[in-house]
Design a protein around this motif. Structure first.
Motif, PDB file in Angstrom:
ATOM      1  N   ALA A   1       0.843  -1.203   0.000  1.00  0.00           N
ATOM      2  CA  ALA A   1       0.000   0.000   0.000  1.00  0.00           C
ATOM      3  C   ALA A   1       0.877   1.252   0.000  1.00  0.00           C
ATOM      4  O   ALA A   1       2.024   1.217   0.439  1.00  0.00           O
TER       5      ALA A   1
ATOM      6  N   ILE B   1      -2.212   6.255   3.884  1.00  0.00           N
ATOM      7  CA  ILE B   1      -3.542   5.741   3.547  1.00  0.00           C
ATOM      8  C   ILE B   1      -4.561   6.711   4.117  1.00  0.00           C
ATOM      9  O   ILE B   1      -4.610   6.931   5.333  1.00  0.00           O
TER      10      ILE B   1
ATOM     11  N   ILE C   1      -9.805   3.646   3.796  1.00  0.00           N
ATOM     12  CA  ILE C   1      -9.805   2.227   3.425  1.00  0.00           C
ATOM     13  C   ILE C   1     -11.164   1.876   2.836  1.00  0.00           C
ATOM     14  O   ILE C   1     -12.198   2.148   3.455  1.00  0.00           O
TER      15      ILE C   1
ATOM     16  N   THR D   1      -1.827   0.089   9.726  1.00  0.00           N
ATOM     17  CA  THR D   1      -2.029   1.492   9.360  1.00  0.00           C
ATOM     18  C   THR D   1      -2.746   2.215  10.493  1.00  0.00           C
ATOM     19  O   THR D   1      -3.507   1.593  11.243  1.00  0.00           O
TER      20      THR D   1
ATOM     21  N   CYS E   1     -10.850   6.073  -1.839  1.00  0.00           N
ATOM     22  CA  CYS E   1      -9.994   5.192  -1.022  1.00  0.00           C
ATOM     23  C   CYS E   1      -8.709   4.853  -1.780  1.00  0.00           C
ATOM     24  O   CYS E   1      -8.761   4.559  -2.978  1.00  0.00           O
ATOM     25  N   ASN E   2      -7.586   4.850  -1.094  1.00  0.00           N
ATOM     26  CA  ASN E   2      -6.348   4.424  -1.765  1.00  0.00           C
ATOM     27  C   ASN E   2      -5.824   3.080  -1.247  1.00  0.00           C
ATOM     28  O   ASN E   2      -4.769   2.619  -1.651  1.00  0.00           O
ATOM     29  N   LEU E   3      -6.600   2.454  -0.360  1.00  0.00           N
ATOM     30  CA  LEU E   3      -6.365   1.051   0.001  1.00  0.00           C
ATOM     31  C   LEU E   3      -7.729   0.366  -0.050  1.00  0.00           C
ATOM     32  O   LEU E   3      -8.650   0.766   0.681  1.00  0.00           O
TER      33      LEU E   3
ATOM     34  N   THR F   1      -3.295   3.704  -5.796  1.00  0.00           N
ATOM     35  CA  THR F   1      -4.195   2.802  -5.068  1.00  0.00           C
ATOM     36  C   THR F   1      -3.562   1.416  -4.939  1.00  0.00           C
ATOM     37  O   THR F   1      -2.942   0.925  -5.876  1.00  0.00           O
TER      38      THR F   1
END
Lengths: 323, 323
Positions: free
Chosen positions: A128, A132, A135, A155, A197-199, A220
Motif C-alpha cells: 500500500a 492511507i 480504506i 495502518t 480510497c487508496n487502500l 491505489t
C-alpha cells in the motif's frame, strides 16, 4: 501406551491468538512458500449434493520444522438457514519427527478466517502507499470485517468506506466496525470506493467484476481476496493489465483461480508480470516503488498460512510448551 | 457459538469396539465399495526424510450416509528405537449434512489395525474352505496377531502354525496367541505352512515372494495382506496365474500395488480374472465353488473400511448417540 494429544478449544485458540504475532507468522509463511521451503501437496476435496457442501483438506510442512499440519475446512451453504455457520473445520498438528498427533485445534474455521485476513494486512503493509487516507471495503461478510480489523495492525487510518449489496448487512457492518474504532460510511457504489480510497480490499463472492479499470485512481493498492475458485471474479481483467504491479500469494495457484486466472484469458496481461508476495516480503522482488503506482495483490489462500498460524497458536498456549 | 465435537480416547474406542460388529461393518464397506456407492478420492501423502516417515490421508463417504470420514495414518520407522510405536494416527468424523466436525477418534492407528485384520476375517469367511484344519500365519507383527485373533470370529479352528524370520519374535508370537486360546507352533519354513495349513494369511513386509506356487496345495485359501505398496510382494506371481479364484479388495488399487500388481507383469494372468471381495460378499460374483479350489484374496486397504469402522465405533459409544 497412551499418547497425549492436546485438544484445544476455540476459546483457548482465540486466547492464544491474542498473544501471537499473526502478521509475522503470515510473513514467514509467504517467505517459506516463495522460497520453496514448503512442502504443500495438492488440496484434497470432497463434494456433497444434498445438502450442497464441500470439504477441503490442505496439508503440508515447512522443511526443517518440528510439525506438520493438516487442515480440514468445510462449507455447507444451507447451514445459516438452520442457524449454523456455513464454514467450519479443524486443524491437526503432528510431530514431524515421530508422526504422533501433537494437537487437535477445534477452531471451527476461525484460524482460516484469521490467517486469510492477516494475509490482507501483510499485503497492505508491503504494497500500500505510505499514506492511507481511507480504506475501502467491498463486501460485508466475516472476511470484510476481519480484513479491516487486521488492517488496524499496519495502518493508523481509521476512515473506512464499505460497499455491500444489501443495505441491511452494510448497516450492520458499519455498526460493528464502529465499535472497533473505525469511522465507517456506506458507499452507494464501488465507484465511490475507488474515488475516495487508496487502500481497497475486495471480499465478495462476485462472479462478475465489481471494480472497473477506468475507475481505479493512481496511488491505489487493491487486495483482492474474495475469489478463490476459477469461477469467482472481482476485478476487471483490464485492471490487472494496466496495473504497475501484480502480486500473487501463489503464482501457480493464481494461474488456475482468482483474479490473475481471469486476466490471463485476456490480452495485454501475462504471468511473467506477476511476482509472489513472499518474494516481496523477503526483499527478493520489488514491491511498490512510488506513491502513484497502482498495485494489486491477488490472494487465493495457501496451506503454508495454515501451517504458520497453527505454530503461532501452539507457541502461545498458556498451558503447554510444544516443540 | 461453540459446537460440540466429541473427542474419543483410545480406551473408549477399544471399549466401543468390544460391542461393535466389526466384521459386519467390513462386509458393508466392501459391498459399498464394489457397489460404487463410496466416494473415495485419491490418498493424500506427505513424505519425510530425516527421520524417515510418511503420513497418509484417506477420506471419503458412502452415498446417503450421515457422516464423512478423514483418516490420518503415520508411519515413522525409527520410532521403535525411541520407544515409540512406528504407526499412529487418528480419525475424524464430520456430519455430512452440515460439515461440522462430529468426532475426533484418537485411536493411535488402532482402528486401522483392526479394520485391516477384520478384512482378513471377511476374506476367510467368504473364501476359505468349509473345514479349516490349521491356520498358517506368515509374519509375527501386530497384523499377524490381529489377523489370527479376528479369524477366531469366523472359524472354530484353534490350530495355528506361524513362520517368522526371527526366532525371538516367533516365540513371542506363539506365547501371545496361546493366551488367546490358540495352539500355535513355529514353522521352520513357509513350506511347512503350505504343507499343513489350508487357510494361510501372509502379513509380512517381504519384497520377494515367500510362498511358491508349487508348494500350495489344493483346497487352500490365502489372504495376502502384507503388501500395500508397488514394491512389496509376498506371493509368487505364478501362484495367482494358477489359482482357481483371485479376489481383490479394490481391483483398481490392486493393479497398482499388492500381489495382483506383480502378477500382472507376468504371463498367464490378467486383471479380467480378478473379482472384488465386495461383489463376492454381496453375492454378485462367485466365490469358492468347491473344497479343492485354491483361492487368493489380495488386500491393500481401502478408505471405505475406515469409514465403516468409524461408524461402528460411534454407534457403540456408551455416552453418546450420534446420527
Amino acid at each position: 501406551m497412551s499418547m497425549s494429544t492436546l485438544v484445544v478449544s476455540r476459546d483457548d485458540i482465540e486466547h492464544a491468538l491474542g498473544g501471537a504475532d499473526v502478521l509475522g507468522a503470515m510473513e514467514s509463511a509467504f517467505m517459506a512458500y516463495s522460497g520453496k521451503r514448503a512442502i504443500v501437496p495438492p488440496v484434497g476435496e470432497l463434494l456433497f449434493d444434498n445438502p450442497p457442501g464441500d470439504a477441503h483438506i490442505k496439508y503440508g510442512y515447512i522443511k526443517g520444522d518440528d510439525f506438520f499440519v493438516i487442515k480440514v475446512a468445510t462449507g455447507f451453504y444451507d447451514n445459516p438457514s438452520k442457524g449454523l455457520p456455513a464454514n467450519s473445520g479443524l486443524m491437526l498438528v503432528f510431530d514431524a519427527r515421530t508422526g504422533l498427533p501433537s494437537a487437535v485445534l477445534l477452531d471451527e474455521g476461525h484460524l482460516t478466517n484469521v490467517r486469510t485476513a492477516a494475509a490482507g494486512a501483510v499485503s497492505a503493509q508491503h504494497l500500500a502507499p505510505p499514506r492511507i487516507h481511507r480504506i475501502g471495503i467491498c463486501g460485508t461478510g466475516v472476511q470484510a470485517r476481519l480484513q479491516l480489523q487486521q488492517l488496524a495492525e499496519v495502518t493508523e487510518c481509521r476512515e473506512a468506506l464499505v460497499w455491500g449489496r444489501s443495505s441491511e448487512s452494510t448497516s450492520a457492518y458499519c455498526e460493528a466496525m464502529s465499535r472497533l474504532g473505525f469511522r465507517v460510511e456506506a458507499a452507494k457504489s464501488t465507484w465511490e470506493i475507488t474515488r475516495s480510497c487508496n487502500l481497497i480490499v475486495t471480499a465478495t463472492i462476485a462472479s462478475d467484476p465489481i471494480l472497473a479499470a477506468a475507475d481505479v485512481q493512481a496511488g491505489t493498492h487493491i487486495t483482492a481476496m474474495g475469489s478463490d475458485t476459477p469461477h469467482k471474479n472481482e476485478l476487471e481483467p483490464q485492471l490487472l493489465a494496466t496495473a504497475d504491479l501484480v502480486v500473487a500469494d501463489s503464482i501457480s495457484q493464481c494461474m488456475e483461480r482468482g483474479e490473475i486466472h481471469h486476466a490471463l484469458h485476456h490480452s495485454g496481461f501475462s504471468v511473467g508480470q506477476v511476482v509472489e508476495l513472499g518474494a516481496v516480503v523477503a526483499g527478493d522482488a520489488e514491491g511498490r516503488t512510488s506513491e502513484s503506482q497502482i498495485t494489486i495483490c491477488d490472494l487465493t489462500g495457501v496451506a503454508v498460512q495454515d501451517i504458520e498460524i497453527c505454530k503461532a497458536v501452539l507457541k502461545n498456549l498458556p498451558y503447554t510448551q510444544l516443540g
